[in-house]
Design a protein around this motif. Structure first.
Motif, PDB file in Angstrom:
ATOM      1  N   THR A   9      53.310  38.317  10.832  1.00 33.64           N
ATOM      2  CA  THR A   9      53.748  39.858  11.359  1.00 33.64           C
ATOM      3  C   THR A   9      55.209  40.082  11.495  1.00 33.64           C
ATOM      4  O   THR A   9      55.841  39.308  11.631  1.00 33.64           O
ATOM      5  CB  THR A   9      52.763  40.081  12.280  1.00 33.64           C
ATOM      6  N   TYR A  10      55.481  41.505  10.588  1.00 33.91           N
ATOM      7  CA  TYR A  10      57.681  42.405  11.302  1.00 33.91           C
ATOM      8  C   TYR A  10      56.550  43.532  12.375  1.00 33.91           C
ATOM      9  O   TYR A  10      56.265  43.643  12.099  1.00 33.91           O
ATOM     10  CB  TYR A  10      57.273  42.153  10.117  1.00 33.91           C
ATOM     11  N   ALA A  11      57.878  43.835  12.834  1.00 33.59           N
ATOM     12  CA  ALA A  11      58.175  44.768  13.347  1.00 33.59           C
ATOM     13  C   ALA A  11      59.870  45.489  12.571  1.00 33.59           C
ATOM     14  O   ALA A  11      60.886  44.609  12.361  1.00 33.59           O
ATOM     15  CB  ALA A  11      58.404  44.479  14.499  1.00 33.59           C
ATOM     16  N   SER A  12      59.424  47.196  12.557  1.00 28.14           N
ATOM     17  CA  SER A  12      60.351  47.141  12.462  1.00 28.14           C
ATOM     18  C   SER A  12      60.527  48.880  12.472  1.00 28.14           C
ATOM     19  O   SER A  12      60.240  49.177  13.407  1.00 28.14           O
ATOM     20  CB  SER A  12      60.735  48.241  10.527  1.00 28.14           C
ATOM     21  N   THR A  13      61.986  49.970  12.378  1.00 26.02           N
ATOM     22  CA  THR A  13      62.218  50.814  13.377  1.00 26.02           C
ATOM     23  C   THR A  13      62.098  51.948  11.751  1.00 26.02           C
ATOM     24  O   THR A  13      63.123  51.197  11.083  1.00 26.02           O
ATOM     25  CB  THR A  13      63.365  51.112  13.264  1.00 26.02           C
ATOM     26  N   ALA A  14      61.169  52.493  12.326  1.00 21.29           N
ATOM     27  CA  ALA A  14      61.540  53.965  10.398  1.00 21.29           C
ATOM     28  C   ALA A  14      62.910  54.609  10.246  1.00 21.29           C
ATOM     29  O   ALA A  14      63.256  55.317  12.125  1.00 21.29           O
ATOM     30  CB  ALA A  14      60.574  54.829  10.643  1.00 21.29           C
ATOM     31  N   THR A  15      62.862  54.810   9.218  1.00 22.25           N
ATOM     32  CA  THR A  15      64.676  55.868   9.163  1.00 22.25           C
ATOM     33  C   THR A  15      64.366  56.788   8.327  1.00 22.25           C
ATOM     34  O   THR A  15      65.375  58.004   8.656  1.00 22.25           O
ATOM     35  CB  THR A  15      65.644  55.374   7.903  1.00 22.25           C
ATOM     36  N   GLY A  46      46.246  43.586   4.455  1.00 24.85           N
ATOM     37  CA  GLY A  46      46.826  43.589   6.256  1.00 24.85           C
ATOM     38  C   GLY A  46      46.509  44.612   6.644  1.00 24.85           C
ATOM     39  O   GLY A  46      45.820  45.694   6.337  1.00 24.85           O
ATOM     40  N   VAL A  47      47.195  45.388   7.463  1.00 24.66           N
ATOM     41  CA  VAL A  47      47.526  46.516   8.263  1.00 24.66           C
ATOM     42  C   VAL A  47      48.445  47.125   8.711  1.00 24.66           C
ATOM     43  O   VAL A  47      49.385  45.967   8.843  1.00 24.66           O
ATOM     44  CB  VAL A  47      46.474  45.795   9.608  1.00 24.66           C
ATOM     45  N   LEU A  48      48.556  48.188   8.454  1.00 26.98           N
ATOM     46  CA  LEU A  48      49.663  49.217   8.788  1.00 26.98           C
ATOM     47  C   LEU A  48      49.946  49.612   9.985  1.00 26.98           C
ATOM     48  O   LEU A  48      49.163  50.641  10.185  1.00 26.98           O
ATOM     49  CB  LEU A  48      50.432  49.876   7.555  1.00 26.98           C
ATOM     50  N   HIS A  49      50.836  49.534  11.223  1.00 29.10           N
ATOM     51  CA  HIS A  49      50.676  50.025  12.401  1.00 29.10           C
ATOM     52  C   HIS A  49      51.985  51.206  12.402  1.00 29.10           C
ATOM     53  O   HIS A  49      53.462  50.788  12.416  1.00 29.10           O
ATOM     54  CB  HIS A  49      50.390  49.960  13.302  1.00 29.10           C
ATOM     55  N   TYR A  54      58.235  53.323  15.360  1.00 24.46           N
ATOM     56  CA  TYR A  54      58.153  51.766  14.899  1.00 24.46           C
ATOM     57  C   TYR A  54      56.743  52.012  13.614  1.00 24.46           C
ATOM     58  O   TYR A  54      55.915  52.435  13.542  1.00 24.46           O
ATOM     59  CB  TYR A  54      57.528  50.691  16.046  1.00 24.46           C
ATOM     60  N   PHE A  55      57.429  50.534  12.552  1.00 24.47           N
ATOM     61  CA  PHE A  55      56.544  49.741  12.376  1.00 24.47           C
ATOM     62  C   PHE A  55      55.921  48.596  13.002  1.00 24.47           C
ATOM     63  O   PHE A  55      57.115  48.034  13.352  1.00 24.47           O
ATOM     64  CB  PHE A  55      57.013  49.811  10.532  1.00 24.47           C
ATOM     65  N   PHE A  56      54.956  48.271  13.061  1.00 26.97           N
ATOM     66  CA  PHE A  56      54.104  46.366  13.268  1.00 26.97           C
ATOM     67  C   PHE A  56      53.351  46.759  11.637  1.00 26.97           C
ATOM     68  O   PHE A  56      52.383  47.430  11.393  1.00 26.97           O
ATOM     69  CB  PHE A  56      53.420  46.498  13.871  1.00 26.97           C
ATOM     70  N   GLN A  57      53.372  45.243  11.124  1.00 28.93           N
ATOM     71  CA  GLN A  57      52.669  45.410   9.733  1.00 28.93           C
ATOM     72  C   GLN A  57      52.115  43.693   9.518  1.00 28.93           C
ATOM     73  O   GLN A  57      52.899  43.089   9.686  1.00 28.93           O
ATOM     74  CB  GLN A  57      53.121  45.617   8.657  1.00 28.93           C
ATOM     75  N   ALA A  58      51.284  43.330   9.413  1.00 32.91           N
ATOM     76  CA  ALA A  58      50.846  41.709   9.288  1.00 32.91           C
ATOM     77  C   ALA A  58      50.367  42.300   7.722  1.00 32.91           C
ATOM     78  O   ALA A  58      49.926  43.013   6.510  1.00 32.91           O
ATOM     79  CB  ALA A  58      49.614  42.068   9.657  1.00 32.91           C
ATOM     80  N   LEU A  59      50.984  41.161   7.158  1.00 30.67           N
ATOM     81  CA  LEU A  59      50.353  41.079   6.197  1.00 30.67           C
ATOM     82  C   LEU A  59      49.685  39.186   5.339  1.00 30.67           C
ATOM     83  O   LEU A  59      50.469  38.436   6.392  1.00 30.67           O
ATOM     84  CB  LEU A  59      51.944  40.839   4.577  1.00 30.67           C
ATOM     85  N   GLU A  60      48.967  39.161   4.847  1.00 28.45           N
ATOM     86  CA  GLU A  60      47.954  38.364   4.233  1.00 28.45           C
ATOM     87  C   GLU A  60      47.818  38.022   3.154  1.00 28.45           C
ATOM     88  O   GLU A  60      47.368  38.844   2.013  1.00 28.45           O
ATOM     89  CB  GLU A  60      46.408  38.033   5.437  1.00 28.45           C
ATOM     90  N   ASP A 121      56.826  48.783  21.810  1.00 27.78           N
ATOM     91  CA  ASP A 121      57.751  48.184  21.252  1.00 27.78           C
ATOM     92  C   ASP A 121      57.214  47.257  20.703  1.00 27.78           C
ATOM     93  O   ASP A 121      57.353  45.659  21.904  1.00 27.78           O
ATOM     94  CB  ASP A 121      58.903  48.143  22.932  1.00 27.78           C
ATOM     95  N   PRO A 122      57.655  47.079  19.293  1.00 23.92           N
ATOM     96  CA  PRO A 122      56.740  46.259  19.073  1.00 23.92           C
ATOM     97  C   PRO A 122      57.910  45.019  18.430  1.00 23.92           C
ATOM     98  O   PRO A 122      57.288  43.282  18.516  1.00 23.92           O
ATOM     99  CB  PRO A 122      56.412  46.293  17.040  1.00 23.92           C
TER     100      PRO A 122
END
Ligand SMILES: Cc1cc2nc3c(=O)[nH]c(=O)nc-3n(C[C@H](O)[C@H](O)[C@H](O)COP(=O)(O)O)c2cc1C
Length: 171
Positions: A9-15, A46-49, A54-60, A121-122
């Motif tokens: 899982t990771y967090a990121s910021t949309a540009t 996985g799932v994208l939020h 912000y993005f939160f994504q899980a990759l499986e 705030d992921p």
């Protein structure tokens, strides 16, 4: 065989600048369309939020596949400050039926955050919050399911053959 199965899982910021047509961010629709096409073929999912910029994504998936995909995603200029939150071996996928499920903030998640009086705030998610959040995502509704169903109906009725995301981004 699930010995190589991992969840990252990771967090990121949309540009990109927000552009909500049809109830979903246009850029997010583009990302989802590419993700679903690519991920299905690679047996990764996985799932994208997306919420509050912000993005939160899980990759499986298999470790090597997830590694490779994560590295590609991390270089995408549509987001920045990509930070891995958790990376672990798992026995089962949470999102086995999805190439990339999409769960927007407006749903149950917003209510959960409001209940706790916290903003989304992921970057501040620790492992326990990540796990709780993922469980919410498992149960959360994916609004693109409805859009997909509508597109299928219209195609069958001979009205419009475009997939849901093409209608959204205009094409
Ligand atoms: C937040 C975010 C999540 C993404 N998730 C995925 C994904 O799960 N799978 C994927 O193939 N591409 C994903 N992408 C897009 C990739 O960075 C890249 O644009 C895409 O894989 C290129 O695919 P194409 O060569 O088929 O156009 C994501 C991009 C962003 C910004």
């Amino acid at each position: 065989m699930s010995s190589n199965l991992v969840r990252l899982t990771y967090a990121s910021t949309a540009t990109f600048k927000s552009d909500r047509s049809g109830g979903i961010e246009v850029e997010v629709a583009r990302i989802l369309a590419a993700s679903r096409r690519n991920n299905r073929a690679k047996e990764v999912g996985g799932v994208l939020h997306y919420g509050e910029g912000y993005f939160f994504q899980a990759l499986e998936g298999q470790r090597a596949t997830v590694d490779e995909l994560y590295n590609r995603i991390a270089e995408d200029s549509r987001h920045r400050d990509v930070k891995i939150l958790t990376f672990e071996d798992v026995d089962d996928r949470y999102f086995a039926d999805w190439s990339m499920k999409y769960v927007p903030l407006e749903n149950q998640i917003q209510r959960m955050l409001d209940r706790h009086g916290i903003a989304f705030d992921p970057y501040r998610f620790d492992k326990a919050i990540v796990d709780d959040f993922l469980k919410l995502c498992v149960h959360g509704e994916d609004p693109t399911t409805e859009l997909e169903a509508q597109a299928a109906n219209d195609a069958q009725a001979g009205k419009d053959n475009r997939p849901w995301w093409k209608r959204l981004i205009g094409g």
